[in-house]
Design a protein around this motif. Structure first.
Motif, PDB file in Angstrom:
ATOM      1  N   UNK A  84     -12.280 -20.720 -10.754  1.00 25.51           N
ATOM      2  CA  UNK A  84     -13.514 -20.248 -10.113  1.00 25.51           C
ATOM      3  C   UNK A  84     -14.147 -21.320  -9.268  1.00 25.51           C
ATOM      4  N   UNK A  85     -14.191 -22.508  -9.836  1.00 25.20           N
ATOM      5  CA  UNK A  85     -14.825 -23.601  -9.118  1.00 25.20           C
ATOM      6  C   UNK A  85     -14.052 -23.932  -7.846  1.00 25.20           C
ATOM      7  N   UNK A  86     -12.724 -23.929  -7.986  1.00 26.68           N
ATOM      8  CA  UNK A  86     -11.892 -24.229  -6.835  1.00 26.68           C
ATOM      9  C   UNK A  86     -12.110 -23.184  -5.748  1.00 26.68           C
ATOM     10  N   UNK A  87     -12.134 -21.931  -6.196  1.00 24.29           N
ATOM     11  CA  UNK A  87     -12.364 -20.839  -5.251  1.00 24.29           C
ATOM     12  C   UNK A  87     -13.691 -21.012  -4.543  1.00 24.29           C
ATOM     13  N   UNK A  88     -14.675 -21.384  -5.323  1.00 23.63           N
ATOM     14  CA  UNK A  88     -16.001 -21.568  -4.741  1.00 23.63           C
ATOM     15  C   UNK A  88     -15.981 -22.696  -3.711  1.00 23.63           C
ATOM     16  N   UNK A  89     -15.324 -23.763  -4.094  1.00 25.90           N
ATOM     17  CA  UNK A  89     -15.256 -24.901  -3.189  1.00 25.90           C
ATOM     18  C   UNK A  89     -14.530 -24.525  -1.900  1.00 25.90           C
ATOM     19  N   UNK A  90     -13.426 -23.810  -2.032  1.00 19.80           N
ATOM     20  CA  UNK A  90     -12.683 -23.368  -0.852  1.00 19.80           C
ATOM     21  C   UNK A  90     -13.526 -22.475   0.033  1.00 19.80           C
ATOM     22  N   UNK A  91     -14.295 -21.632  -0.628  1.00 15.76           N
ATOM     23  CA  UNK A  91     -15.165 -20.736   0.125  1.00 15.76           C
ATOM     24  C   UNK A  91     -16.178 -21.500   0.951  1.00 15.76           C
ATOM     25  N   UNK A  92     -16.768 -22.490   0.309  1.00 14.13           N
ATOM     26  CA  UNK A  92     -17.763 -23.300   1.022  1.00 14.13           C
ATOM     27  C   UNK A  92     -17.095 -24.055   2.159  1.00 14.13           C
ATOM     28  N   UNK A  93     -15.898 -24.548   1.865  1.00 15.33           N
ATOM     29  CA  UNK A  93     -15.164 -25.278   2.889  1.00 15.33           C
ATOM     30  C   UNK A  93     -14.915 -24.400   4.111  1.00 15.33           C
ATOM     31  N   UNK A  94     -14.554 -23.155   3.838  1.00 15.23           N
ATOM     32  CA  UNK A  94     -14.269 -22.234   4.941  1.00 15.23           C
ATOM     33  C   UNK A  94     -15.512 -22.024   5.798  1.00 15.23           C
TER      34      UNK A  94
END
Lengths: 598, 394
Positions: free
Chosen positions: A111-121
């Protein structure tokens, strides 16, 4: 946050302390000791991971705040000063690092990774916008004229912004969003190049249209094109490549080379396409100068092209450029040959009135006079094909183009000889050749051409026209002079009086006839005309004076129609181009026939 | 990203074929130039038929019908035909034979068609540029979705690229260079106007067309195909026939390129050609033409254009992926992810084909351009010679 952190740390530290103490206690069995120590190790590891994850989570949250705030705003980060932009980039770096760290940790908090990727995008999308914004806002426009003077020092984007662009590139590449960066960058730079084409007034023509263009219209477009080609290759593209390197040079070389190629390839090809269409046009001699103009320009630009596009990405452009250069070389050679053939095949159908300088002669000499200005280009093209000069004019000091130009002159002469044969009167043939060769010599003496033709050729051709002058004299005036000549043996002839009377009559008739026909002939060059006249005058007046003087006692005044002065004056009427006649015969018998020799 | 350049592989095949043919002809008849001529023409017709029959039968990868590989083969065959045509008409022939009727009219028409075809070559080449742009967008989609873990970030990233990709595919023909003005921020002043900055989607829009404003591929093809009449009666056995064949092949090949690849203003591309029904050499071409026309009509009705096989496939995949992206909720179900993986793999395959094939295709089209220009020059030269020999000595 720090409290939380330290709370956790204290708890874990406390637990570990207890574990260690227990393990050290003698009351514990070896097995239990081992278990306790293992547990301790686990706790350490877990707490590291937990600590890391917690740390990351905090960092992510902090960065997220910054990034999401900017997402909501409509304005541009880079308009708001360097503090904002560097803070933003820092935030992105944090996220980037977080993603990297999360991925390398064994325990994937998906979840955290997904969140981070989302923010990165989100950040990447924003940076894309920023990139476009900076590139557009800080584009530098320069007038083509100023381009010409500042070769090499031109900046297509405000240099102050280069570090910012580099930062964005670094961040986006670091986040593996290099594709978006390149796409955006390439697209924006293509737009700029497109706009520049508009500034250069380069229009888009279809091949058909170009081939239908004639004369002034075509020349105008070619001029614009030559100017454009020079600026584009020598200045604009050099600057563009430098820009690419400045922004993307930190990465693998292929990156900036790729971008440069993608930006420029299709525009360069478009530019060359106009040239292709021009090269396909008809090859009349008049086109020779335009072909040579283009050939010269392309030849000079070849070195720029080779440097700009020396990588593999640009090999296509390089090839096309050289193909085009060769096409113009071929076209020039071909047209030059066509020019020579046109001279050789110039039809000789009607007699050129008056025996003056033929327009073919003028055309050819003026043509090659202009051609001499393209000395360098012609040298390159015709070097292998210089014909050996049949007249043996060549020697080691000859100008490289001498052979070709002598050849042209010889072709012209040949054609002129055919034209001269149209005259029935041989004397006029000679006058015609004299006039034309004289004209050729005069032109050949002028500054550019004299270097090409050389002294030897000039001397030979001076001799030629003088020969023609002498031949003319011999043909026309020879017989007349022989009338006036008296053989010694005849001095004491009993029929001398009748003889003399006849001689006078013959002389008058011949002179009159000659006068009548040759006043209509034309020697355009006044100096040449005078020379011829003087030569005639000297011989004829002298002979006439001698003749009338010697036989003054015998010759009746009635037989003499002219004084020596008259003769001299009449000679001055020759070759002026306005036919006159001497009216001293009784009208009835002398309906003057049309001059057959004109 | 860097593309690999392939060397022009044409040379081997068609030069080989030419030399074989020449030898065949030479050995078959040593006397009777008329016989030789008939032989040559027969052979030419047969070769044309064979070449296009081969194209017709291509169904498998990597030269599936209307794929990049197939188009490259098509151009290869065209170059062979063209070379043979030139040999038949020019080699060992008196210039007079080319200059007398009916060739005195037919040849200039062919040369004129060649000029028109050059613009088509250029337009199609620009179309390949836009395909390359689409390829790059697809590669972004790959980067986003070719992962084990697919989250919101990746999906949004893919979605952005997918929208741009589909938009580029669908609007390439219609918008062309016309709506460019509203989308772009042309700042002619010293400073760019911030308000006119483009939206995030803008960088992915289709590349600007650079054919002249009113130029239309459809019209150009139409102009080329008009007046194309089969020789009749006496003429059908003379040199008029190879000229007609060459004309037909030229028009057909260019028409196919325009149907397959994006280029300016294809709307209204004609699908009906007066193809000679009874001539054997024409049958494969006719069959191909009918098949392509069918496809074209279908696509035109649906509102999507462009028959290139890779594009067709990509469009479907892109649409599927976009639907997936629109309805995505983290975490996705395993079997859905399996499907995504399959689609992504296919997309990767297409991108690979494009990476390998687009540049060589572009080079080939350029080769066609140069060859027909050279042919035209050679014919003009021969016609010129013939004309000069006609002028009485001065």
């Amino acid at each position: 946050m720090d409290d939380h952190k330290s709370e956790d740390q204290h708890l874990v530290a406390a637990a570990q302390h207890i574990l260690k103490a227990l393990a050290a206690s003698k009351a514990v069995s070896d097995d239990l000791r081992k278990t306790l120590l293992d547990f301790d190790i686990h706790l350490s590891a877990m707490s590291i991971v937990e600590r890391s994850i917690k740390q990351l989570e905090r960092k992510i949250k902090f960065a997220e705040g910054k990034i999401m705030t900017w997402k909501a705003k409509n304005s541009m980060i880079w308009d708001c000063g360097s503090k904002e932009s560097s803070e933003y980039l820092e935030a992105v770096s944090e996220i980037q690092a977080a993603v990297h760290n999360l991925q390398s940790l064994n325990e994937h908090d998906k979840e955290l990774l997904g969140r981070a990727n989302g923010i990165l995008q989100v950040a990447m999308a924003k940076l894309e916008e920023e990139l476009v914004h900076i590139l557009v806002k800080h584009k530098q426009y320069l007038e083509p004229e100023s381009f010409a003077n500042e070769a090499g020092s031109v900046d297509l984007v405000n240099p102050a912004l280069i570090p910012d662009l580099k930062s964005i590139a670094n961040v986006m590449f670091g986040s593996k969003y290099h594709q978006e960066f390149c796409q955006t960058f390439i697209s924006s730079r293509r737009d700029a190049l497109d706009e520049f084409f508009v500034v250069l007034e380069i229009e888009r023509f279809s091949n058909e249209n170009v081939m239908k263009m004639e004369g002034n219209c075509l020349n105008r477009e070619i001029k614009k094109w030559i100017r454009a080609v020079k600026i584009v290759f020598q200045v604009y593209l050099v600057a563009e490549k430098r820009l690419c390197k400045q922004i993307l040079g930190d990465f693998n070389d292929s990156v900036y080379q790729f971008c440069f190629a993608e930006i420029t390839l299709s525009f360069v090809l478009k530019l060359l396409n106009f040239g292709e269409a021009v090269a396909m046009g008809n090859r009349s001699p008049e086109k020779l100068f335009c072909f040579l103009d283009i050939y010269e320009v392309l030849e000079n630009l070849a070195v720029y092209v080779d440097i700009l596009f020396f990588e593999e990405f640009g090999s296509f452009v390089r090839d096309e450029f050289h193909k085009l250069l060769n096409k113009f070389g071929e076209a020039s050679k071909f047209t030059f040959l066509a020019f020579k053939n046109a001279i050789a095949n110039d039809p000789s159908k009607a007699r050129f009135p008056g025996g003056g300088v033929h327009h073919l002669t003028k055309y050819v000499m003026n043509f090659i006079k202009t051609l001499a200005e393209y000395g360098e280009a012609l040298n390159l093209l015709l070097a292998d094909e210089t014909p050996a000069d049949p007249e043996g004019n060549d020697d080691d000091d000859s100008h490289p183009l001498a052979g070709e130009f002598w050849s042209v002159a010889a072709t012209l002469e040949s054609n002129l000889i055919s034209k001269s044969k149209l005259y029935k009167d041989v004397a006029l043939q000679h006058v015609f050749m004299m006039n034309n060769i004289h004209y050729m010599v005069q032109k050949a003496k002028s500054s550019e051409l004299s270097l090409v033709f050389g002294d030897r050729w000039l001397r030979r051709h001076v001799a030629k026209f003088r020969d023609n002058a002498r031949s003319y004299e011999r043909v026309t005036w020879g017989p007349i002079l022989s009338i006036l000549k008296q053989e010694n043996a005849e001095l004491n002839c009993t029929s001398s009086k009748e003889n003399l009377k006849k001689k006078c009559k013959d002389f008058n008739a011949s002179f009159s006839e000659t006068y009548r026909s040759q006043t209509g002939w034309y020697i355009p060059d006044t100096e040449l005309r005078e020379d011829v006249q003087i030569s005639i005058s000297q011989k004829v007046a002298h002979a006439y004076r001698q003749f009338t003087g010697r036989y003054s006692s015998t010759i009746d005044e009635k037989w003499k129609k002219h004084t020596v002065d008259d003769i001299e004056n009449y000679v001055l009427d020759l070759f002026v181009g306005s036919p006159k006649s001497l009216h001293y015969f009784s009208s009835s018998a002398q309906i003057l026939k049309r001059d057959k020799s004109v | 990203m860097p593309a690999t350049t392939e060397n022009n592989h044409n040379q081997g095949s068609f030069l080989g074929r030419i030399s074989i043919r020449r030898n065949q002809v030479m050995s078959m008849s040593m006397d009777g130039s008329h016989d030789t001529e008939c032989e040559e023409m027969e052979l030419f017709q047969r070769h044309v038929a064979e070449r296009f029959a081969e194209l017709l039968s291509c169904t498998d990868e990597p030269e599936a019908f209307m794929s990049i590989g197939w188009l490259r083969k098509l151009l290869d065959e065209f170059l062979c035909c063209e070379a043979e045509f030139k040999a038949v008409l020019l080699m060992g022939r008196d210039p007079f034979q080319i200059a007398k009727p009916p060739l005195d009219k037919l040849l200039p028409e062919l040369l004129d068609r060649i000029i028109k075809s050059l613009d088509v070559c250029n337009a199609v080449s620009l179309g390949i540029d836009s395909l390359r742009n689409i390829q790059r967008l697809a590669e972004i989609v790959l980067s986003a979705l070719d992962q084990t873990l697919i989250g919101d970030g990746q999906v949004r990233r893919a979605k952005k690229a997918l929208s741009a990709l589909l938009s580029a595919m669908l609007h390439e023909d219609k918008d062309g260079g016309i709506t460019k003005g509203t989308e772009r921020s042309r700042s002619f002043g010293r400073r760019g106007n911030k308000d006119k900055d483009r939206s995030a989607a803008a960088p992915f829009r289709s590349l600007s067309w650079t054919m002249p404003k009113n130029w239309s591929a459809a019209k150009q093809i139409h102009a080329m195909s008009s007046n194309l009449a089969a020789p009749r009666g006496n003429e059908s056995s003379g040199l008029a026939l190879p000229v007609f064949i060459m004309n037909t092949v030229l028009v057909f090949v260019l028409w196919t390129l325009v149907a397959a690849l994006p280029c300016q203003e294809r709307n209204g591309l004609g699908t009906h050609f007066q193809m000679p029904r009874n001539l054997s050499w024409a049958q494969p071409i006719t069959a191909l033409q009918e098949r392509i026309s069918e496809e074209w009509k279908k696509k035109e009705k649906k509102g999507t254009v462009g028959l290139l096989e890779e594009m067709q496939k990509m469009e479907k995949i892109a649409q599927w992926l976009l639907d997936f992206a629109d309805s995505f909720q983290f975490p996705a179900e395993a079997d859905k992810l399996e499907e995504v993986k399959a689609q992504v793999e296919e997309l990767a395959d297409i991108c690979r084909k494009m990476e390998e094939g687009l540049e060589p295709l572009q080079l080939q089209i350029r080769e066609v351009f140069h060859r027909v220009v050279r042919t035209r020059t050679e014919f003009l030269h021969v016609l010129d010679q013939a004309a000069k020999l006609n002028i009485p000595a001065s």
